[in-house]
Design an enzyme around this catalytic site. Structure first.
Site, mmCIF file in Angstrom:
data_model
loop_
_atom_site.group_PDB
_atom_site.id
_atom_site.type_symbol
_atom_site.label_atom_id
_atom_site.label_comp_id
_atom_site.label_asym_id
_atom_site.label_seq_id
_atom_site.Cartn_x
_atom_site.Cartn_y
_atom_site.Cartn_z
ATOM 1 N N PRO A 184 0.818 -1.221 0.000
ATOM 2 C CG PRO A 184 -0.853 -1.591 1.590
ATOM 3 C CD PRO A 184 0.481 -2.112 1.126
ATOM 4 C CG ASP A 185 -0.227 4.281 1.657
ATOM 5 O OD1 ASP A 185 -1.243 4.705 1.070
ATOM 6 O OD2 ASP A 185 -0.230 3.892 2.840
ATOM 7 N NE ARG A 186 1.109 3.575 -6.615
ATOM 8 C CZ ARG A 186 0.799 3.069 -7.798
ATOM 9 N NH1 ARG A 186 1.685 2.337 -8.437
ATOM 10 N NH2 ARG A 186 -0.380 3.268 -8.330
ATOM 11 C CG LEU A 187 5.311 3.391 1.592
ATOM 12 C CD1 LEU A 187 5.056 3.566 3.088
ATOM 13 C CD2 LEU A 187 6.491 4.257 1.143
ATOM 14 C CG HIS A 188 5.735 -0.936 -4.346
ATOM 15 N ND1 HIS A 188 4.395 -1.168 -4.153
ATOM 16 C CD2 HIS A 188 5.823 0.038 -5.292
ATOM 17 C CE1 HIS A 188 3.693 -0.380 -4.963
ATOM 18 N NE2 HIS A 188 4.531 0.364 -5.652
#
Length: 210
Positions: A184-188
């Site tokens: 989520p939130d591009r915190l891959h």
């Protein structure tokens, strides 16, 4: 279209110390999920002048020594690898919000291993390997189909088809394997394994910023 990445996580606590066990788990997940052609991978090569090319090929096996695929040695990718043996593989398992990037050196497989795989292919695929002068310019599809028909008469089923001397396998020996898991939130999550030559621990595991 924005995607919500919420299918899983990849942490240092759950990831093994070497990349092949994790790749095997992820590959099994791709198969179990019913992904079309889960063994499809993007193979990137470069010529001696450094001009890159990429195409999709099929993974035909992996072990702790590397990743295997088979092709015509006179194809564009075959010529690239003869000039510059460094290659990259990308497994785009998008429905699982995962990808794996392999970087390493490609070596030709022993003829006996290539022959064993060639004989396991369907008869039509064996004929096709002879019929297609891969990557060469042809005037039209008719030439390809005529060539196939001629060879099918020459080697009808169940006759064995000889292994072409211009065809065989490659082994990509990785020095880097990166696993990407959408979060989520591009915190891959990105975990990269790098081969450590001469070290008691053969693989260095590092987290990369997404």
């Amino acid at each position: 279209m924005r995607i919500s990445y919420e299918r899983g996580a990849l942490t240092e606590e759950t990831a093994p110390a070497e990349p092949f066990a994790l790749f095997a788990d992820w590959f099994a997940d791709a198969v179990d999920a019913g992904l079309p052609d889960p063994n499809a991978m993007v193979l990137a090569t470069a010529s001696a002048e450094g001009r890159p090319r990429a195409r999709t090929v099929l993974l035909k096996g992996f072990k702790e020594d590397g990743f295997r695929f088979f092709t015509n040695h006179t194809s564009r990718k075959g010529r690239d690898l003869a000039e510059n043996p460094w290659a990259s593989l990308l497994f785009p398992w998008h429905p699982l919000q995962r990808q794996v990037i392999v970087m390493g050196r490609a070596e030709t497989l022993p003829p006996e291993e290539s022959a064993a795989y060639f004989r396991s292919r369907p008869h039509g695929s064996q004929i096709g390997a002879w019929a297609s002068r891969q990557s060469s310019v042809i005037p039209g599809r008719e030439e390809l189909e005529n060539r196939f028909s001629e060879l099918a008469i020459k080697w009808p089923e169940p006759d064995s088809v000889p292994v072409p001397d211009f065809w065989g396998g490659y082994l990509v020996i990785p020095d880097s394997v990166e696993f990407w898991q959408g979060r989520p939130d591009r915190l891959h999550d990105r975990l990269r394994y790098t081969r450590e030559t001469g070290s008691p621990d053969p693989w260095l595991r590092e987290r990369l910023a997404p």
